[in-house]
Design an enzyme around this catalytic site. Structure first.
Site, PDB file in Angstrom:
ATOM      1  N   HIS B 111      38.772  41.271  44.624  1.00 46.55           N
ATOM      2  CA  HIS B 111      39.472  40.285  45.460  1.00 46.55           C
ATOM      3  C   HIS B 111      39.349  38.898  44.855  1.00 46.55           C
ATOM      4  CE1 HIS B 111      39.876  43.386  48.513  1.00 46.55           C
ATOM      5  NE2 HIS B 111      38.593  43.638  48.392  1.00 46.55           N
ATOM      6  N   PRO B 112      39.989  38.676  43.732  1.00 41.94           N
ATOM      7  CA  PRO B 112      39.778  37.415  43.002  1.00 41.94           C
ATOM      8  C   PRO B 112      40.370  36.186  43.665  1.00 41.94           C
ATOM      9  CG  PRO B 112      41.470  38.742  41.937  1.00 41.94           C
ATOM     10  CD  PRO B 112      40.884  39.589  43.028  1.00 41.94           C
ATOM     11  N   LYS B 113      41.199  36.392  44.701  1.00 45.36           N
ATOM     12  CA  LYS B 113      41.863  35.226  45.273  1.00 45.36           C
ATOM     13  C   LYS B 113      41.508  35.020  46.741  1.00 45.36           C
ATOM     14  CE  LYS B 113      45.581  35.407  42.002  1.00 45.36           C
ATOM     15  NZ  LYS B 113      47.006  35.383  41.728  1.00 45.36           N
ATOM     16  N   ASN B 114      40.345  35.476  47.122  1.00 39.93           N
ATOM     17  CA  ASN B 114      39.944  35.342  48.511  1.00 39.93           C
ATOM     18  C   ASN B 114      39.130  34.061  48.702  1.00 39.93           C
ATOM     19  OD1 ASN B 114      37.492  35.850  50.486  1.00 39.93           O
ATOM     20  ND2 ASN B 114      39.251  36.978  51.258  1.00 39.93           N
TER      21      ASN B 114
END
Lengths: 331, 343
Positions: B111-114
């Site tokens: 989840h790199p964009k959380n």
């Protein structure tokens, strides 16, 4: 004139059905994954319906009761019942209640105290854990302007923070030094607009930067060298509208792009053609079409600062930000 | 749902069948008195949420609650309330912060964009090694500290995965500014630019690294301005029709070394445009002509009003060229820009 290609027409009825279906049980994975932002989902759905001039497609009383049930003891709203408060969901809750004429059903002071309590050293955090982002500067100002309690915020501190996020290309990032991004540009401009501080903006450079977001396909991206996405139809276009420069993009081409991202079977609009639709992109695609002056359907005008129908914003006394636009900007 | 390295998510048996959870009565989803948008769950998620609601309602502070919060977050990392509960548990249980950071790291790969993951990371790093303590040491010793080394490596990996990850760059800026790791940043930026000269985030980071947190009114010394012009032009030469180095160098100089626009940048780009090898590319890119407009305007500003006309006329003529030939897509902008020249 009947368009031969269905996706050059706005599939209004299908979008209404798409949004109404959000109200039913669904096997689609997306719905359980988005429980925590249900309140925002309702806001996005309502905006789209109002702009389509189909406001009664959802049950207003049911919505109001539900939203009120999302308020917590700290005065803020969570994304769903029994969810912790956050500025994002508090904003959506207040906007929904405003749109449904039910703002009088909340205790203004409680919500105001919640928002004001999140301000520290001039800047407003999204929650008690202290995440800072120029989005929250806008949200705090927007919430309190809707409640009529803006004077309780240290607005100078907020303006200073927003100014510090202005970059060498005229754009705004999430904080000082952060890369310019169309969504952050919108929140900073909208914040400055409400506070009557738009003169701090480098109007020409920023307008040029925003105009450059349009790609050959007609769609808009959010920063240089990135892909187009329907939601930037809102972030970029609303920014240009605030700056008085929306005619700097090819609006017809943009409309064509948004329409091509519609789902002809299910209704709803996706981030780009061929992808799965969702209520977020349906909202901002619709708002983008409205701002772009789409002629194929009588969409209601949308306010570029609040992303709500203009007539509702004006009736609530919130349209006066236009009076505070710098004199030199009026042509 | 498994994540390597997360030992608390390994048991796949339903919670109702686990001995450790026998004493808990799960609380079913309550959509409120007026359910709007009731949501269908997969069975596993539905079960987890039932148990999570139960332990939250009971105010339980335990290792199993921590583990469960982790499972929910892993399944649905945007679930804000699960995060709030987890943060409170980490405090209440005096959890090992290093272990918590390990857990966040494992999750971040998926989840790199959380937002919450990155913000949680910030809070953990600050607790692991408060900046106040770190800044008592010189920069090279700070860089040698395992906590910071790990963080720089982590955010570097995230950017290897997605070189334009807005969250990762934002986190890196927080790290570099908070721990004053300025000396090493320019080299990192150079590496990222070398990997993709069109990476706008990397150019934005270059500005950040050059300015080093100083105010927007800072004036850069002539040598630094010259060096940055040389750097930008070198990369323009590589790919003239690339927005980022143009926006960077013009933006940097306009703010921090305006004289260098016509003293340093102008001769170099003119030379490039005159070079037969680069002339076609340079003359066909809007960014070259746009830079000339900015440069001529700045040159004019430095002259007495009576002497400005030739430069401003030249700038207007370039706007015409852009509107009608070089950048027709944005012709409305260029037609306006012409009227604003010298204003």
């Amino acid at each position: 004139m009947e368009p031969t290609d269905p996706c050059s027409a706005l599939l209004a009825d299908k979008h209404v059905e798409f949004i109404k279906r959000l109200d039913k049980k669904h096997d689609e994975l997306e719905y359980w994954m988005t429980e925590h932002l249900r309140v925002s989902g309702i806001y996005w759905g309502l905006v789209a319906l109002f702009l389509l001039d189909k406001p009664a497609a959802l049950d207003h009383q049911q919505i109001v009761t539900y939203i009120l049930g999302c308020q917590n003891s700290d005065g803020g709203f969570g994304g769903h019942t029994n969810h912790d408060s956050h500025l994002l969901y508090t904003m959506s809750a207040v906007q929904v209640l405003l749109m449904l004429g039910a703002l009088d059903q909340i205790d203004t002071k409680r919500v105001t105290d919640y928002v004001v309590g999140l301000q520290r050293d001039g800047m407003v955090s999204g929650d008690e854990w202290g995440e800072q982002d120029t989005r929250f500067a806008f949200i705090a100002v927007a919430i309190l302007s809707q409640l009529g309690t803006l004077e309780q915020l240290d607005t100078q501190g907020i303006v200073d923070y927003v100014r510090s996020a202005m970059n060498y290309d005229g754009g705004f990032g999430s904080g000082p030094g952060g890369e310019s991004h169309a969504a952050q540009v919108y929140t900073c401009l909208a914040c400055l607009a409400i506070l009557g501080q738009l003169h701090v903006v480098d109007r020409e450079r920023l307008s040029g930067w925003l105009a450059e977001r349009q790609l050959k396909c007609g769609g808009l991206n959010g920063r240089p060298q990135k892909l187009e996405d329907v939601c930037y139809s809102w972030w970029v276009l609303s920014s240009l509208e605030i700056l008085g420069r929306v005619h700097w993009v090819d609006r017809q081409k943009l409309c064509g792009f948004i329409l091509s991202a519609q789902d002809e079977e299910r209704g709803g609009i996706a981030d780009r053609p061929g992808d799965v639709p969702d209520v977020y992109h349906t909202c901002f695609g619709m708002a983008g079409l409205s701002l772009a002056g789409f002629k194929g359907y009588a969409l209601k005008p949308v306010d570029p600062v609040y992303c709500m129908p203009k007539d509702i914003v004006e009736r609530a006394g919130l349209g006066s930000w236009t009076d505070k636009v710098p004199e030199s900007w009026r042509e | 749902m498994r994540i390597d390295g997360c030992s608390d998510i390994e048991d796949p048996a339903p919670l109702a069948q686990q001995a450790a959870w026998q004493d808990v009565e799960p609380i079913a989803q309550d959509d409120g008195p007026s359910p709007i948008c009731p949501i269908a769950y997969t069975d596993e998620y539905r079960e987890m949420m039932g148990y999570l609601r139960a332990v939250m309602a009971a105010g339980e502070e335990s290792a199993r609650a921590l583990a469960l919060s982790g499972r929910v977050i892993q399944a649905n990392p945007g679930h804000y309330t699960a995060w709030v509960y987890r943060k409170r548990l980490v405090e209440a249980l005096a959890s090992d912060i290093g272990a918590e950071l390990d857990w966040v790291s494992a999750l971040s790969a998926k989840h790199p964009k959380n937002y919450q993951l990155w913000h949680h990371r910030e809070a953990l790093v600050e607790r692991l090694w408060p900046a106040r303590a770190a800044l008592a040491l010189p920069e090279d010793q700070r860089l040698a500290n395992p906590v910071l080394r790990r963080e720089l490596q982590f955010v570097g990996s995230a950017l290897d995965e997605d070189a334009k990850n807005f969250h990762a760059w934002s986190y890196r800026q927080w790290l570099v500014a908070r721990y004053e790791l300025w000396a090493q940043e320019l080299a990192f930026v150079d590496t990222m630019i070398s990997q993709d000269v069109r990476n706008n985030s990397a150019w934005n980071q270059r500005y950040f690294a050059v300015l080093r947190g100083r105010p927007a009114t800072t004036q850069l010394d002539a040598a630094l301005a010259r060096a940055e012009v040389a750097y930008a032009v070198e990369h323009i030469q590589f790919a003239p029709n690339n927005d980022s180095p143009w926006a960077y160098v013009v933006g940097l100089l306009l703010r921090h070394a305006p004289a260098a626009l016509h003293e340093e940048l102008l001769p170099r780009i003119r030379a490039l445009a005159a070079d037969p090898g680069f002339a076609p590319a340079m003359s066909s890119t809007p960014f070259y002509w746009s830079a000339l407009v900015d440069i001529h305007e700045q040159q004019a500003r430095a002259l007495p009003p009576a002497e400005r006309a030739p430069l401003l006329d030249e700038a207007r003529a370039i706007c015409d060229r852009l509107a009608t030939q070089v950048d027709i897509t944005h012709n409305r902008y260029w037609r306006f820009r012409k009227t604003a020249v010298g204003a």
